[in-house]
Structure formats: C-alpha cells, structure tokens
Scaffold this motif. Structure first.
Motif, short mmCIF file in Angstrom:
data_model
loop_
_atom_site.label_atom_id
_atom_site.label_comp_id
_atom_site.label_asym_id
_atom_site.label_seq_id
_atom_site.Cartn_x
_atom_site.Cartn_y
_atom_site.Cartn_z
N LEU A 1 -4.37 0.91 8.02
CA LEU A 1 -5.42 1.74 7.44
C LEU A 1 -4.80 3.06 7.01
CD1 LEU A 1 -8.40 2.72 6.95
CD2 LEU A 1 -8.44 3.36 9.37
N ALA A 2 -4.94 3.39 5.74
CA ALA A 2 -4.39 4.64 5.20
C ALA A 2 -5.53 5.52 4.71
CB ALA A 2 -3.43 4.35 4.05
N ILE A 3 -5.56 6.75 5.19
CA ILE A 3 -6.59 7.70 4.75
C ILE A 3 -5.92 8.85 3.99
CG2 ILE A 3 -8.44 9.27 5.43
CD1 ILE A 3 -8.84 7.61 7.93
N GLU A 4 -6.40 9.09 2.79
CA GLU A 4 -5.97 10.25 2.02
C GLU A 4 -6.99 11.36 2.25
OE1 GLU A 4 -3.49 8.07 -1.53
OE2 GLU A 4 -5.39 8.98 -2.05
N HIS A 5 -6.57 12.43 2.90
CA HIS A 5 -7.44 13.56 3.22
C HIS A 5 -7.34 14.61 2.11
CE1 HIS A 5 -7.88 12.11 7.41
NE2 HIS A 5 -6.60 11.80 7.32
N PRO B 1 -4.87 -3.28 18.68
CA PRO B 1 -3.42 -3.15 18.83
C PRO B 1 -2.64 -3.50 17.57
CG PRO B 1 -4.36 -4.30 20.72
CD PRO B 1 -5.45 -4.18 19.71
N THR B 2 -3.21 -4.33 16.69
CA THR B 2 -2.49 -4.73 15.48
C THR B 2 -2.88 -3.91 14.27
OG1 THR B 2 -4.13 -6.46 15.03
CG2 THR B 2 -2.20 -7.09 16.33
N VAL B 3 -3.63 -2.84 14.46
CA VAL B 3 -4.01 -1.96 13.35
C VAL B 3 -3.23 -0.65 13.47
CG1 VAL B 3 -5.87 -0.63 12.28
CG2 VAL B 3 -6.29 -2.97 13.05
N GLU B 4 -2.61 -0.24 12.38
CA GLU B 4 -1.87 1.01 12.32
C GLU B 4 -2.61 1.98 11.40
OE1 GLU B 4 2.57 2.78 11.11
OE2 GLU B 4 2.04 0.69 10.70
N TYR B 5 -2.56 3.25 11.73
CA TYR B 5 -3.19 4.28 10.92
C TYR B 5 -2.11 5.21 10.36
CZ TYR B 5 -5.34 8.91 10.13
OH TYR B 5 -5.69 10.13 9.62
N VAL B 6 -2.12 5.39 9.04
CA VAL B 6 -1.22 6.34 8.37
C VAL B 6 -2.07 7.23 7.47
CG1 VAL B 6 0.78 4.81 8.47
CG2 VAL B 6 -0.74 4.73 6.48
N TYR B 7 -1.52 8.36 7.06
CA TYR B 7 -2.35 9.29 6.28
C TYR B 7 -1.50 10.25 5.46
CZ TYR B 7 -1.16 12.56 10.05
OH TYR B 7 -0.48 13.35 10.94
N ARG B 8 -2.16 10.90 4.53
CA ARG B 8 -1.61 12.00 3.76
C ARG B 8 -2.64 13.12 3.75
NH1 ARG B 8 2.01 9.09 4.41
NH2 ARG B 8 3.52 8.25 2.92
N GLU B 9 -2.19 14.36 3.72
CA GLU B 9 -3.07 15.52 3.70
C GLU B 9 -3.02 16.22 2.34
OE1 GLU B 9 -3.07 18.02 7.46
OE2 GLU B 9 -1.19 16.91 7.74
N GLU B 10 -4.05 17.03 2.07
CA GLU B 10 -4.14 17.85 0.87
C GLU B 10 -3.89 17.04 -0.40
OE1 GLU B 10 -3.06 22.25 1.46
OE2 GLU B 10 -1.52 21.19 2.61
N VAL B 11 -4.61 15.93 -0.51
CA VAL B 11 -4.48 15.04 -1.66
C VAL B 11 -5.53 15.42 -2.71
CG1 VAL B 11 -4.52 12.66 -2.45
CG2 VAL B 11 -3.64 13.21 -0.16
N GLY B 12 -5.07 15.78 -3.89
CA GLY B 12 -5.98 16.08 -4.99
C GLY B 12 -6.16 14.87 -5.88
#
Length: 434
Positions: free
Chosen positions: A60-64, A89-100
């Motif tokens: 799961l990737a969230i662009e903040h 357990p098989t779900v990973e979370y990644v993200y980016r901040e200040e995404v325009g």
C-alpha cells in the motif's frame, strides 16, 4: 424541492428508521455511554471479520500532499497505513510526502516499478486525481483518491471519503451546550462541497442542542482562502473571539493556530481530523472539549481486502460512516469516524472540565445518537431538513438555492453522489463573514 434521494438509500433508511425508537429507548435507558466498540475486543469479535488470504502480498503506497509530522490530515492517513500493515503480515506500507499534482504520476510510477506498489493513493483530491491517468496502464494496480467534489472513477480507480459529518454533528451538540455567549466561531478554508458538508453536520448539532436547551446560538464562519495558512488562521480566530464574542472555536483548516488562540483566550476548542490531545499532546482538556478522529484505515482495509481477493470490480466509491468498522491488530474495534479526546471515545471523550458544564440531557443525546449511528439506524442528514442560507458555492449546473428554500425535507436521505459533489449551499443559521 429538488429530487436528490437515491432509491437504495431511501429503502435502507425507511427500514432502519422503524428501529429508531427501539434503539433510542435502549440507549437512553441503560446502554453504555462509553462506546464499548472502541474497547479492546475479544477473539470472538476479531473472528467475525473475514481475513484475506495470507498467501498474497500487497504493498500500500500513500502519496501525502503535505508533511506528515505535526499534521492531523496527513498524520491520520500515515497512522492508517501503519495500522493496516500491522494488521496484515503480508501487507507493506510505503509513502511519499509533500506530493503536488505535478509529481503525483511520476512518484506513483516510481512506487509501482521500484517498490512494487499494488495500491497507490493520493490523500487529497487536487493531487490524487492525476492517478486516473495510470489506471489503464496498470490494470492490476488499484489507484485511489480522496473526494473533494469530483467523482471520476475507473474500475481500478477508487474514490473515497468518510462520513465525518456524523461525528461533527456530535461535536455540534457539545459546542452548542458549551457556549455561554451564544457565539461559536469556525475558521474555515474556502467554500467547497467538502467544507460545506462538514459545516452542515456541525451546524445541525449546534441547532439541536440550542433547541433542547432553549438557547439562541450564532455560528460565524470566516474563510482563510487556503487549507494551511497559520498567520491568517490566527488572525481570523482572534477576530472571531475579540469582535464576535465567540467562546467556542473550531476550524476547517489544517494549522494549529486556531487552537493556539483558544488556549491564549481561555475559550473552548473543538478539534478536527484526529485526537489532537491523545495523538500529539496539543492543547489540554482545559481547552479541547472534544475532537473527531478519522480512521482512514477502515477505508484502506476495504481496498486491501479487495485487492488481495483479486477483485477486478471493487466498489469504486467508498463513503463510509460510523457503522463501518474494522478490528485492528491489537483487537480494538474502530469506526471510520468517531469522537475522541485524550485516547477516550464516545461521551467519555468529552473533557471532564467541559462535561461539568454540559447538561445531562445533552450528554444522553450524544450517547444515544452515537449509538444509533454506530448501528446504522439514524443519520443527521436523514433526520433533518436542509434549508438554504442563500450563501455557498456556485457550481456548473447547480446554483446556490435562495435563502429559505427547503432543499431537502426531513426523513429523507440525500443521494451519496449529491452529498459528495453537489452539496453547495450553507444551511440557514450560519453567518458567513467577509
């Protein structure tokens, strides 16, 4: 009057409304007021959820759109991503901040090709909408975006928002009971469907409290022109207190400036998006009467389960409320939105300092309405009529109704699409300041 009710929603509420008196009587005559749904659940509660296959893995990737630290909006989304990863357990979370908006698509492609993202979300509409450009290119990836007013979808482009207005109604009951001057102030961002809808929920709660207590209460709204402008937010909050004699302050903006003003002026504050006392230690129970807490993880949980099930036709508009819930990794059951304060939920979330000032009939009503919304048998937007204030936001094909027009009668539920994209007028009783 405009025909804005959907048949399916009407059928649901026609049946559920028959249960209203039973639910209300049960709650008022001995139901728990502390909101046991949030307490640590037993294994039985956890087993009631169907778990996705652990043979599958997902990222799961969230662009903040903003920074995460010290923010309630992106902070709540970040907490949601972490909670979903903790549960599975098989779900990973990644993200980016200040995404325009200009970097939404490049970051998404990087997350997909470089970090194996299977679900990519934009946590605000203005920068989340560009993700639709990638839906056809990556048919096996779910894309998602918060809804502000646009309802563009694709089979794998999911739009979502929580029914925050339900918790805001409860906040309005509390604010309406607390005010001694009869003046409540809202530091708001700018006229938009999202802002207008949330302010409507709060307004209905204030008005119900005022009617029950025989009070006259004014709600003053002044717009900043942006979601985040600490200096302007402080100036507006100060104006509301010093010129309009406001003694309860809330906001539809993202900085901590209105809370700072409430602390300095010694007035009550009602929070938004997150339990600011419990999560961040902002303010204290002598100032923060209550907050509403948004649990985006309830929405992300649905998306993750659908993706792990390889559903090619998931529900692509998720408008979840207090009766939509999930169980966290630690067994805690949470609703998509609720009132919280200093780690407590339900009427227990009301600051003890504030609770001493609130009549028992309001406390009982907060408990009853929350219980009914948790069960899905009552909704403030179903129960109340919508009377236009004559102010709002002109939309293409939807002008602002004239002041005094009953746009929706009581005991009728507006269509979700209308609530999410066409609710463009303030309710009667709000004063919009220039």
């Amino acid at each position: 009057m405009r025909a804005i009710s959907s048949a399916s929603t009407l059928r649901r509420f026609s049946v559920l409304f028959l249960l209203l008196l039973v639910a209300l009587t049960t709650t008022m005559c001995g139901g728990s007021s502390s909101g046991g749904e949030e307490a640590s659940s037993s294994g039985e509660a956890s087993s009631q959820e169907s778990a996705p296959s652990m043979e599958s893995v997902a990222t799961l990737a969230i662009e903040h759109f903003s920074v995460i630290e010290g923010t309630t909006w992106s902070g709540a989304h970040h907490r949601a991503g972490k909670r979903v990863a903790e549960k599975y357990p098989t779900v990973e979370y990644v993200y980016r901040e200040e995404v325009g908006p200009d970097s939404t698509v490049p970051f998404a492609e990087e997350l997909i090709t470089g970090e194996g993202a299977d679900i990519v979300v934009g946590n605000a509409e203005f920068m989340g909408l560009p993700l639709v450009e990638l839906a056809d290119k990556y048919p096996d990836v779910y894309f998602g975006s918060v809804i502000a007013s646009d309802l563009t979808t694709r089979p794998n482009f999911i739009r979502f928002f929580p029914r925050q207005y339900q918790a805001l109604y409860l906040e309005g009951l509390i604010a309406g009971a607390l005010t001694q001057t009869g003046n409540i102030g809202v530091v708001s961002a700018f006229p938009s469907v999202q802002v207008i809808r949330r302010q409507a929920g709060f307004t209905l709660g204030v008005q119900d409290a005022a009617a029950l207590l025989g009070k006259e209460v004014n709600i003053y709204v002044k717009y900043v022109g942006d979601w985040y402008n600490p200096t302007e937010e402080r100036d507006i909050a100060t104006t509301l207190v010093e010129q309009y004699n406001v003694d309860v302050l809330t906001q539809q903006t993202d900085s901590g400036s209105p809370l700072d003003v409430a602390v300095e002026q010694g007035i009550w504050y009602v929070g938004k998006d997150m339990d600011i006392v419990g999560e961040y230690g902002w303010g204290g129970l002598e100032t923060v009467a209550v907050s509403f807490d948004t649990r985006w993880e309830v929405i992300y949980d649905r998306m993750v389960k659908d993706w792990l099930a390889r559903d090619r036709q998931p529900i692509n508009v998720l408008y979840l409320g207090m009766d939509d819930q999930m169980v966290l990794a630690d067994g805690t059951r949470i609703a998509a939105v609720d009132i919280m304060n200093d780690g407590k939920v339900g009427v227990d979330a009301i600051s003890p300092n504030a609770r001493d000032l609130i009549p028992q009939e309001i406390i009982d009503l907060v408990a009853a309405r929350r219980d009914q919304m948790m069960k899905g048998v009552w909704d403030p937007f179903f129960a109340h009529e919508f009377v236009s204030n004559g102010t709002g936001l002109e939309l293409e094909g939807a002008s602002v109704p004239p002041a005094g027009e009953v746009v929706k009668p009581a005991d009728e539920m507006p269509d979700d699409a209308w609530l999410l994209s066409k609710f463009n007028f303030d309710l009667a009783g709000i004063t919009i300041l220039e």
